[in-house]
Design an enzyme around this catalytic site. Sequence first.
Site, PDB file in Angstrom:
ATOM      1  N   TYR A  69     -98.326 -65.785  25.866  1.00  0.00           N
ATOM      2  CA  TYR A  69     -99.254 -66.675  25.163  1.00  0.00           C
ATOM      3  C   TYR A  69     -99.848 -65.994  23.928  1.00  0.00           C
ATOM      4  O   TYR A  69    -100.950 -66.319  23.492  1.00  0.00           O
ATOM      5  CB  TYR A  69    -100.372 -67.132  26.102  1.00  0.00           C
ATOM      6  CG  TYR A  69     -99.865 -68.022  27.204  1.00  0.00           C
ATOM      7  CD1 TYR A  69     -99.758 -69.399  27.026  1.00  0.00           C
ATOM      8  CD2 TYR A  69     -99.452 -67.484  28.421  1.00  0.00           C
ATOM      9  CE1 TYR A  69     -99.272 -70.226  28.035  1.00  0.00           C
ATOM     10  CE2 TYR A  69     -98.964 -68.292  29.434  1.00  0.00           C
ATOM     11  CZ  TYR A  69     -98.883 -69.662  29.237  1.00  0.00           C
ATOM     12  OH  TYR A  69     -98.395 -70.463  30.232  1.00  0.00           O
ATOM     13  N   SER A  70     -99.124 -65.075  23.358  1.00  0.00           N
ATOM     14  CA  SER A  70     -99.640 -64.248  22.265  1.00  0.00           C
ATOM     15  C   SER A  70     -99.850 -65.044  20.980  1.00  0.00           C
ATOM     16  O   SER A  70     -98.908 -65.607  20.415  1.00  0.00           O
ATOM     17  CB  SER A  70     -98.673 -63.089  21.997  1.00  0.00           C
ATOM     18  OG  SER A  70     -99.007 -62.421  20.811  1.00  0.00           O
ATOM     19  N   ASN A  71    -101.096 -65.052  20.494  1.00  0.00           N
ATOM     20  CA  ASN A  71    -101.376 -65.629  19.178  1.00  0.00           C
ATOM     21  C   ASN A  71    -100.684 -64.829  18.076  1.00  0.00           C
ATOM     22  O   ASN A  71    -100.267 -65.378  17.052  1.00  0.00           O
ATOM     23  CB  ASN A  71    -102.888 -65.644  18.925  1.00  0.00           C
ATOM     24  CG  ASN A  71    -103.618 -66.625  19.814  1.00  0.00           C
ATOM     25  OD1 ASN A  71    -103.085 -67.663  20.180  1.00  0.00           O
ATOM     26  ND2 ASN A  71    -104.843 -66.287  20.172  1.00  0.00           N
ATOM     27  N   LEU A  73     -97.759 -63.258  18.231  1.00  0.00           N
ATOM     28  CA  LEU A  73     -96.357 -63.662  18.115  1.00  0.00           C
ATOM     29  C   LEU A  73     -96.227 -64.959  17.329  1.00  0.00           C
ATOM     30  O   LEU A  73     -95.351 -65.090  16.459  1.00  0.00           O
ATOM     31  CB  LEU A  73     -95.729 -63.818  19.500  1.00  0.00           C
ATOM     32  CG  LEU A  73     -95.417 -62.550  20.301  1.00  0.00           C
ATOM     33  CD1 LEU A  73     -94.733 -62.921  21.615  1.00  0.00           C
ATOM     34  CD2 LEU A  73     -94.557 -61.578  19.508  1.00  0.00           C
TER      35      LEU A  73
END
Length: 297
Positions: A69-71, A73
């Site tokens: 759920y990386s912002n 990325l």
Amino acid sequence: MTGPDVLHPRLPSPLREVTDDRFARHGIRLLLKRDDLIHPELVGNKWRKLAPNLAAAAGRPVVTFGGAYSNHLRATAAAGRLLGVPTIGVVRGQELAGRPLNPSLARCARDGMRLHFVDRSTYRRKAEPEAREAILRACGAEDAYVVPEGGSNAAAVRGCRALGEELGDVADVVAVACGTGGTLAGLAAGLSPGRRALGVAVLRGGFLAGDVRRLQERAFGGPRGDWRLEERFHFGGYARVPPELDAFAADFERRHGLPVERLYVAKMLYALTALAEEGAFPRGSTVAAVVTGRPFP
């Protein structure tokens, strides 16, 4: 590629004062630093950290790291699409490979990012030279420019110094949510003397203070500015959004007409309201909250 200027940031980002009785009754003035309005796709500290790294990449493929759920990325994938730069995202969790992508990773894929899943043990060792080289070989990206998880390196920290410089001396305390510590390290360096930066950790671990010190050492050669960390408001860890936090964020949205991102911004705003109630800020203080992101559509 013509450099990060092609991303057309809105700088300096707007500063908005809001009236909130939870602060006003303690004699505290609350400002919102709307870094979420810098760019429609590269929001807030993501733009500030990525822009200098993209310039350093000089058109080479970019490899970076993150969770499901990386912002970071998502922002890197969007930047790659906008600049025509190939991007590869190394994702923590080999068990995710072959499953339907969640909305966050699906957005990365639509923006052209190639996703490479690794097991959690390998991911934890990604900073070790041998492990990183093996990951890059597996990605077929030995010559790529590598951006660390969360985008926090010396270049990113120097990019975030401008955030503190934009705020200068308008607030006694400037708060920002912290995942990897890069924004806090740069923010503190840019603030005027006598002003303090407050980092609100969004994950457990108790290691961020050391990371911030190391980042400042790499970026500036030593400590800069007055800063401290508040680590009580992670709500169980990264990406944990219990009902209490979700209800708080929804209430803040109703009060102020501000979309509140849950993983970072909500925890920072919750921390500030709790600290105000505890008397952590003297009467007459001005507190600025950096809005580093907005909800994922």
